[in-house]
Design a protein around this motif. Structure first.
Motif, short mmCIF file in Angstrom:
data_model
loop_
_atom_site.label_atom_id
_atom_site.label_comp_id
_atom_site.label_asym_id
_atom_site.label_seq_id
_atom_site.Cartn_x
_atom_site.Cartn_y
_atom_site.Cartn_z
N ALA A 93 0.84 -1.21 0.00
CA ALA A 93 0.00 0.00 0.00
C ALA A 93 0.86 1.24 0.00
O ALA A 93 0.53 2.25 -0.63
N ALA A 94 1.98 1.20 0.73
CA ALA A 94 2.88 2.35 0.75
C ALA A 94 3.47 2.59 -0.64
O ALA A 94 3.58 3.73 -1.10
N MET A 95 3.86 1.49 -1.33
CA MET A 95 4.39 1.65 -2.69
C MET A 95 3.31 2.14 -3.64
O MET A 95 3.56 2.97 -4.51
N LEU A 96 2.08 1.63 -3.47
CA LEU A 96 0.97 2.10 -4.30
C LEU A 96 0.73 3.59 -4.06
O LEU A 96 0.50 4.36 -5.01
N GLY A 97 0.82 4.02 -2.81
CA GLY A 97 0.67 5.44 -2.50
C GLY A 97 1.76 6.27 -3.16
O GLY A 97 1.50 7.34 -3.71
N SER A 98 2.98 5.75 -3.12
CA SER A 98 4.09 6.45 -3.77
C SER A 98 3.89 6.52 -5.28
O SER A 98 4.15 7.55 -5.91
N LEU A 99 3.37 5.41 -5.88
CA LEU A 99 3.09 5.41 -7.32
C LEU A 99 1.99 6.41 -7.66
O LEU A 99 2.10 7.17 -8.64
N GLY A 136 11.15 -3.79 -4.11
CA GLY A 136 10.58 -2.51 -3.72
C GLY A 136 11.60 -1.59 -3.10
O GLY A 136 11.61 -0.37 -3.36
N ILE A 137 12.50 -2.14 -2.28
CA ILE A 137 13.53 -1.33 -1.64
C ILE A 137 14.50 -0.79 -2.68
O ILE A 137 14.90 0.39 -2.64
N ALA A 138 14.90 -1.62 -3.65
CA ALA A 138 15.82 -1.16 -4.70
C ALA A 138 15.21 -0.03 -5.52
O ALA A 138 15.89 0.96 -5.83
N LEU A 168 8.23 9.83 1.10
CA LEU A 168 7.44 8.70 0.61
C LEU A 168 8.32 7.48 0.37
O LEU A 168 8.01 6.36 0.80
N ASN A 169 9.44 7.69 -0.32
CA ASN A 169 10.30 6.57 -0.66
C ASN A 169 10.98 5.98 0.57
O ASN A 169 11.12 4.76 0.68
N ILE A 179 10.43 2.08 2.07
CA ILE A 179 11.50 1.18 2.51
C ILE A 179 11.23 0.69 3.93
O ILE A 179 11.33 -0.51 4.23
N ALA A 180 10.86 1.63 4.81
CA ALA A 180 10.58 1.25 6.20
C ALA A 180 9.41 0.27 6.27
O ALA A 180 9.45 -0.72 7.03
#
Length: 315
Positions: free
Chosen positions: A39-45, A119-121, A162-163, A167-168
Motif C-alpha cells: 500500500a505504501a508503494m501504491l501510495g508512492s506510485l 521494492g527497496i531497490a 514517501l520513498n 523502505i521502512a
C-alpha cells in the motif's frame, strides 16, 4: 518591466526536468507495486502519477507566465503560475485521500506485502533521482522565485519521505513481521501530503489575492529608497507579486517649484536604482507637491515611511 528571458528559460528547464523525473519514477514504481503489493508503494506510485500531471500543468503555467504583457493582460500573465500551483494542490489532495482510503482498507483486511528487495531497490533509485531534481529546482527557485516551481518542489520533497517510508514499511512487514506497518505508514504518507498541499496552497492564494510583500522585503525596499536624499515623505506604499514579477507603487513629495522635467529626471534615476536591487519589478511612482495630504480618512494611506524607518533605527 518583464521578467528576464533567462529566468523564463530556467523555470521551463525545471518543469521539463520534473516531467522527465516523474515519467522515470512512474515506470519504476508501477513495476515495484506489481511485485510487492505494498500500500505504501501504491501510495508512492499514485503520488508520482499525479506529480506527472502536475508537472505538465507547471510547464503550462510557467510558459504562460513568461509571456509579455499584451492589450488584454497589461499587468502580464504572472498569475498563471499561481493557478498552476492551485491545480497541483488539488491533485495532491486527491492523492492523499486515495492513499488514506487504500491504507485503511488494507489495515482492516490485514494484507501483506511481497518481494521486499525489489521494492527497496526501486525506492533507493527513486530517492537518488528525486535528490537530483530537488537540487535543480532549488537553484531555479533561488533565481526566479517561481511559485509554480515551489509548489512542484513540495511534491518532490514529499517524495523523499514517501520513498523512505516505503523502505521502512517493506522492511518492517517482510523482515520483522509487522504486518500493520505498511498501511499505517501509508496513512502517515497521506497526512504528510495533505499538510504539504495546505502549505503550497496558502502561497498560491497569496499571489492570487495580491498579498503585500513580507515585512522584511518591504522594509528593505524602504531602506534602499531612503538612500536617495531627493525623495521626501515616501507614503502609500503598495506591493504585490504575480508569478516571478513584482509590482510596486508609492507616493513621494517633491518641491512645488520643481518643473515636471526635473521631477521626471529624478524619478528615472530612482527607478533605475530600485529596479537594479529588485529585478523583474514594475514600479510606479506618484509625485505629490510638498504639504499635500492624501485622503486623511482612508485607513490604508500610510504616513511617511522614512519617519518610521528612522524611529526603528533609533529604537
Amino acid at each position: 518591466m518583464t521578467a528576464p528571458t533567462s529566468d523564463a528559460a530556467l523555470t521551463r528547464s525545471a518543469a521539463y526536468a520534473s516531467i522527465a523525473t516523474a515519467l522515470f519514477l512512474a515506470v519504476l514504481k508501477g513495476w515495484a507495486t506489481w511485485r510487492t503489493g505494498s500500500a505504501a508503494m501504491l501510495g508512492s506510485l499514485a503520488d508520482t502519477g499525479l506529480d506527472l500531471i502536475a508537472s505538465v500543468a507547471t510547464l503550462a503555467g510557467v510558459w504562460i507566465a513568461a509571456q509579455p504583457a499584451d492589450r488584454e493582460h497589461r499587468f502580464g500573465h504572472g498569475k498563471a503560475e499561481a493557478l498552476a500551483a492551485m491545480f497541483q494542490v488539488m491533485l495532491i489532495g486527491v492523492s492523499a485521500a486515495a492513499i488514506a482510503w487504500r491504507s485503511a482498507v488494507q489495515l482492516a483486511g490485514g494484507g501483506r506485502t511481497a518481494a521486499a528487495g525489489d521494492g527497496i531497490a526501486v525506492s533507493i533509485a527513486a530517492i537518488v533521482a528525486t535528490f537530483a531534481l530537488i537540487a535543480w529546482q532549488r537553484h531555479v527557485i533561488a533565481r526566479t522565485g517561481s511559485v509554480a516551481i515551489k509548489a512542484d518542489n513540495v511534491h518532490y520533497q514529499s517524495d523523499l519521505l514517501l520513498n523512505a517510508a516505503v523502505i521502512a514499511a517493506l522492511v518492517l512487514d517482510q523482515y520483522l513481521g509487522l504486518g500493520a506497518a505498511d498501511p499505517v505508514i501509508g496513512l502517515a504518507i497521506a497526512a504528510w501530503l495533505a499538510w504539504g498541499a495546505w502549505r503550497a496552497g496558502l502561497e498560491a492564494v497569496d499571489h492570487l489575492m495580491d498579498r503585500e510583500w513580507p515585512e522584511e522585503k518591504r522594509q528593505r525596499f524602504v531602506e534602499i529608497a531612503a538612500t536617495h536624499p531627493e525623495l521626501s515623505n515616501l507614503h502609500d506604499l503598495r506591493t504585490r507579486t504575480s508569478g516571478a514579477q513584482d509590482f510596486v507603487q508609492f507616493h513621494v513629495d517633491m518641491p512645488a517649484r520643481m518643473t515636471v522635467q526635473e521631477a521626471h529626471d529624478i524619478m528615472e534615476d530612482v527607478e533605475r536604482d530600485l529596479c537594479r536591487h529588485f529585478p523583474g519589478m514594475e514600479l510606479l511612482i506618484h509625485i505629490d507637491p510638498e504639504g499635500h495630504v492624501d485622503k486623511p480618512d482612508d485607513p490604508l494611506v500610510e504616513e511617511n515611511l522614512f519617519d518610521s524607518l528612522e524611529k526603528g533605527n533609533r529604537g
